[in-house]
Write an enzyme that holds these catalytic residues in place. Sequence first.
Site, PDB file in Angstrom:
ATOM      1  N   TYR A  32       0.839  -1.200   0.000  1.00 34.10           N
ATOM      2  CA  TYR A  32       0.000   0.000   0.000  1.00 34.10           C
ATOM      3  C   TYR A  32       0.877   1.254   0.000  1.00 34.10           C
ATOM      4  CZ  TYR A  32      -3.965  -3.027   1.287  1.00 34.10           C
ATOM      5  OH  TYR A  32      -4.938  -4.003   1.321  1.00 34.10           O
ATOM      6  N   ARG A  79     -11.948   7.900  -5.016  1.00 33.13           N
ATOM      7  CA  ARG A  79     -10.756   7.125  -5.378  1.00 33.13           C
ATOM      8  C   ARG A  79     -10.681   6.880  -6.883  1.00 33.13           C
ATOM      9  NH1 ARG A  79     -11.293   1.465  -2.316  1.00 33.13           N
ATOM     10  NH2 ARG A  79     -11.300   2.972  -0.610  1.00 33.13           N
TER      11      ARG A  79
END
Length: 315
Positions: A56, A231
């Site tokens: 991530y 997003r």
Amino acid sequence: MTMQYKNLGRSGLKVSQLSYGAWVSFGNQLDVKEAKSLLQCCRDHGVNFFDNAEVYANGRAEEIMGQAIRELGWKRSDVVVSTKIFWGGQGPNDKGLSRKHIIEGTKASLKRLDMDYVDVIYCHRPDVSTPIEETVRAMNFLIDHGMAFYWGTSEWSAQQITEAWGVADRLDLVGPIVEQPEYNLLSRHKVESEFLPLYSNHGLGLTTWSPLASGVLTGKYKKGAIPPDSRFALENYKNLANRSLVDDVLKKVDGLKPIADELGVPLSQLAIAWCAANPNVSSVITGATKESQVCSRPFKTYLEDLLVGISMKPI
């Protein structure tokens, strides 16, 4: 209501029914200051489980979570922290599930998190180029050396999980207690069909991700209209947007809206509660970029009522 806690599979570890994951947000949309506010808001509403991964934001998400928890002054034993190992870098041994990368990758994750251990370590994907026995032995090494307490898998098949358990049983080792699959109203087969034998045979628990199908099940997306703060507006998520925002999916979302209206809740809350209603789901991993998303009714008053009223079959 107060947050409900469930055992992670057949283990004694208790995790909040709703949890917070750092995918997309930490390092891409949020830095330490915003992360601290969000994490504290989660804790204030009973969340004790926080999920991460070495990949991530190329490790930055772990750094942000670790620094935020440290600056918040939380007692380590009060929270459950997980991370996932598979994609650690560009070198030939910086990815996959070899003994080398599992051990080195976990040590690197712990350094970024500034923690002595994680509660749960996941194999982020299956690695067909590494024998499962090597992976099972390496995950047990982490447990034996106090780097993790439990291990699990993410996006593995039922056959692969069964094979891992076969190795663990044969060698008298610890098998994977948890799988982290995608699970939502648009993605159901693995959790509701493929994994069925694993729940009784191995006591497998689930920490599911993407309950809102990357935001599609909020109802905020329309064909060709992407909110600038979502997003799907991020450059590296545009391919996902193109795959997700198709006519067939959007029609299904529109068909769910009358059901949410009948229950008197936003579609997003219905979608999260529906996932949590599955008795095989230990925790539903949610994402948020704003405190208002965390402090809304999903974490407060609506969940128990919805869990009573929602059946797994009609929707």
